[in-house]
Design an enzyme around this catalytic site. Structure first.
Site, PDB file in Angstrom:
ATOM      1  CB  THR A  33      -1.092   0.014   1.356  1.00 27.50           C
ATOM      2  OG1 THR A  33      -1.437   1.325   1.152  1.00 27.50           O
ATOM      3  CG2 THR A  33      -0.369  -0.266   2.380  1.00 27.50           C
ATOM      4  CB  ILE A  34       0.891   4.109  -2.062  1.00 29.83           C
ATOM      5  CG1 ILE A  34      -0.587   4.551  -2.205  1.00 29.83           C
ATOM      6  CG2 ILE A  34       1.289   3.812  -3.345  1.00 29.83           C
ATOM      7  CD1 ILE A  34      -0.910   5.913  -3.204  1.00 29.83           C
ATOM      8  CG  ASP A  35      -2.986   4.796   1.508  1.00 30.19           C
ATOM      9  OD1 ASP A  35      -2.729   5.925   0.772  1.00 30.19           O
ATOM     10  OD2 ASP A  35      -3.985   4.229   1.370  1.00 30.19           O
ATOM     11  CG  MET A  50      -3.897   9.621  -3.596  1.00 29.76           C
ATOM     12  SD  MET A  50      -3.336   8.137  -4.571  1.00 29.76           S
ATOM     13  CE  MET A  50      -4.459   8.110  -5.868  1.00 29.76           C
ATOM     14  N   GLY A  51      -4.183   9.706   0.745  1.00 33.69           N
ATOM     15  CA  GLY A  51      -4.216   9.528   1.951  1.00 33.69           C
ATOM     16  C   GLY A  51      -5.325  10.034   2.783  1.00 33.69           C
ATOM     17  NE  ARG A  52     -10.833   6.923   0.926  1.00 34.60           N
ATOM     18  CZ  ARG A  52     -10.530   6.050   0.012  1.00 34.60           C
ATOM     19  NH1 ARG A  52      -9.602   5.443   0.105  1.00 34.60           N
ATOM     20  NH2 ARG A  52     -11.525   6.175  -1.152  1.00 34.60           N
ATOM     21  CD  GLN A  86      -0.452  10.904  -4.760  1.00 31.35           C
ATOM     22  OE1 GLN A  86      -0.376  11.001  -3.493  1.00 31.35           O
ATOM     23  NE2 GLN A  86      -1.555  11.431  -5.403  1.00 31.35           N
ATOM     24  NE  ARG A  87      -4.031   4.074  -8.187  1.00 30.52           N
ATOM     25  CZ  ARG A  87      -4.991   4.239  -7.787  1.00 30.52           C
ATOM     26  NH1 ARG A  87      -5.869   4.419  -6.672  1.00 30.52           N
ATOM     27  NH2 ARG A  87      -5.870   4.217  -9.032  1.00 30.52           N
TER      28      ARG A  87
END
Lengths: 409, 409
Positions: free
Chosen positions: A141-143, A187-189, A299-300
């Site tokens: 995951t990129i997160d 990104m990133g919730r 980004q991903r």
């Protein structure tokens, strides 16, 4: 007796190195004498249920396999299919009937939280019915929001993309002498790891991005405007990094101030546009030139700024998972354990964690790594993240002038 | 008598190679015995009028200078200052007084249409007053819209960025089996060169992007929806490239259908959001998953996908311009003339064009290179553009894990 076969799938959003994890699993699977065929399920569990499966030695013979490590996106395709909560659901015997039909001995699933939920359910069902299929999760995951691991494959490359792109945006924003504000939406919730990577773009103390806002703390538009005004004392071109998921003290997303949002298949809120909202706010209230940039899917899925550290760790995690499964491990996720040499050089070794402890949990940036006013990250974050973005990958180039990728066609 | 000095400035929006053109001018200026100091004007003509000037041998001594060719953005800073139409305006004697004060013999300006307008006015004023300062324009624009040149430095790298990024977006968009439409919005108000570069992303006939819309032809939303519906027969994930400047038959920009827009300093319309408009249109009318991605400033400021052809040509143009000025040329822009070896290998040589014929003109994509239905480009475009995106640049890497850049601080 015929050798047991290995099957691997990918799930959730793609990253720059999810195919490197795949390469690790597949190459090690092919190398191990004990394993028969190495299969890939196309479009995850959902595709598998429809019978879409490929054999890697046919699909990517010989050296073609290694090109996976240069190819972003998910080679096998992905799905966002969530297995039913109840293990009594008929989908479970159906899946295991298919596993048996294909003589599967080892099952690998590469993905994030939701994919680990799949690994958890399948391994619990296997235990319930006494199946000896080994089921292992490979993190992705990129997160960077998986718990019980120092970091996750995919984050390093995404962070390198963010850092380099924010630096380039800063160069671009700095060519005019006139006051300007550039909002970069990242990104990133719920976890601000990737947004925090904007800090890695700084070349010297006081360099842009001058402000960084993560979803871990409450966002206050008035305080933000005051901060931007003060930032002009340092630089007439102010670059601000914001997470797509920034929200106020009541929990309302900033993007909801202005925009309509929907929900995705998992019931997650779909966010869009806090950058646009802040751009308009800055222009209207401060009367300066303002623009917003959404870094979006690059980004991903960009390979151009692949972190070699990330790529190699993803391969290592894939190999480690296969070796662990052969030793009889199941219901585990491969984890990363950070180690340092006596002179402080970053090293990583793999571990295994109970997948039930991982799925549906979320690791956020520690509050102690965020400055008190919530507008920046501390040196602790820089020390943590810097090793993960190291190493440039010389992508193989095709005659068409672009990096070579492999695709299913 | 003291040697005359050279001064160079940059103007307009940055590109990935505007600093390579600068490197060409400066390195050749330093190399030529005849030339004294090589100065840079910080923030173009506007900064020069305020006296902000640097000496390159102090600012970027030794090998540091070459790092310019890896640094995107405009090292000297830029401006969007337009010289007055009337050569009677007091700004002209003021500028030439300053030139004399600094003993300037050669003036170089790197930029697009508006910068060539500056070169035109200054050279006409020089003729008028009998000044022997040589004034040369160095072309630069990602838009590739300058006339009387095969192409412009900056376009090749931007086109390579677009092609590679659209390919990565296609990989990203293709991971799910569910119907989806991804709209990629690409820079270019009136000229579709850069949007057309999306076609270079295709790996095989029938690959994405399945539709490409340039501002050279009228856009019809109903025909567009029909095209998207048919595209689903080829691929369940449809990627569409659109220029920011697409407009209907009446000349109304598609982004104006939905959004409010302003105007910039030059009275150009500021566009935003035709991608967002089409995303909503597709979702609403076709009921499929849709998203839009604005490639934004990374198109012009990303070094990660620098075309080595572009970079080397930019340097060559800089060197050629200095040599031409030393031969007494003035009021000219360096142009590119395409040549092919007998076996069809692309080659480029430099020429000189009267800058008055160039400024304020705009070269658009020939209609014969656009398919009749306006939804794609032909092989002619591919043949034209493919050589310009060739060659990967191994960027030097810093200890911070990111490509090395040089900055004024």
């Amino acid at each position: 007796m015929a050798k047991k076969n290995l099957i691997v799938g990918q799930s959730g959003g793609p990253t720059a190195v999810i195919n490197s994890s795949l390469y690790g699993v597949v190459s090690e699977g092919i190398r191990q004498e004990e394993i028969g065929h190495v299969y890939g399920m196309v479009n995850g569990i959902e595709g598998f249920l429809k019978g879409t499966v490929l054999d890697f030695e046919e699909a990517l013979p010989g050296e073609k396999l290694e090109y996976l490590t240069y190819t972003p996106g998910a080679y096998l395709g992905s799905c966002r299919y969530k297995l039913p909560q109840s293990l009594e659901d008929p989908v479970y015997p159906e899946l295991f009937r298919r596993f048996e039909e294909m003589n599967i001995g080892w099952f690998f699933y590469i993905g994030g939280n939701d994919s680990m939920d799949t690994v958890s359910k399948l391994s619990r069902y296997a235990t319930m019915i006494g199946s000896d299929i080994r089921i292992i999760g490979e993190p992705k995951t990129i997160d960077n929001d998986l718990v019980h691991t120092d970091h996750t494959p995919g984050f390093g490359s995404a962070a390198r993309y963010v850092a380099s792109t924010v630096r380039e945006i800063t160069l671009d924003a700095s060519v005019y002498e006139k006051k300007s504000v550039t909002i970069v939406e990242i990104m990133g919730r719920h976890a601000g790891w990737l947004t925090a990577a904007g800090a890695l773009a700084r070349k010297y103390t006081g360099d842009n991005p001058l402000l960084i806002y993560l979803p871990e703390t409450a966002f206050d538009t008035e305080k933000f405007l005051t901060k931007v005004s003060s930032a002009f004392e340092k630089n007439c071109n102010v670059v601000v990094c914001v997470s797509e998921g920034i929200h106020d003290a009541k929990g309302t997303f900033i993007c909801e101030y202005d925009n309509s949002v929907g929900t995705d298949t998992f019931g997650h809120k779909m966010l869009a546009g806090c950058g646009k909202y802040l751009e308009n706010l800055v222009r209207g209230r401060l009367g300066v030139k303002a623009r917003s940039i959404e870094l979006n899917v690059s980004q991903r899925c960009s390979a151009s700024l692949l972190s070699d550290t990330d790529r190699q760790e993803a391969v290592t995690a894939g190999i480690f998972g296969v070796q662990a499964a052969l030793k009889g491990e199941t219901g585990k996720m491969v984890s990363f354990i950070r180690q340092e040499t006596p002179d402080g050089v970053y090293q990583m070794k793999c571990g295994l964690e109970d997948v039930n402890q991982i799925c549906n949990e979320e690791k956020t940036v520690p509050l102690s790594w965020i400055t008190e006013d919530g507008s920046d990250v501390t040196e602790d974050f820089i020390r943590y993240a810097r090793p993960l973005i190291q190493g440039n990958v010389a992508l193989p180039m095709g005659e068409d002038g672009l990096p070579v990728c492999v695709y299913r066609k």
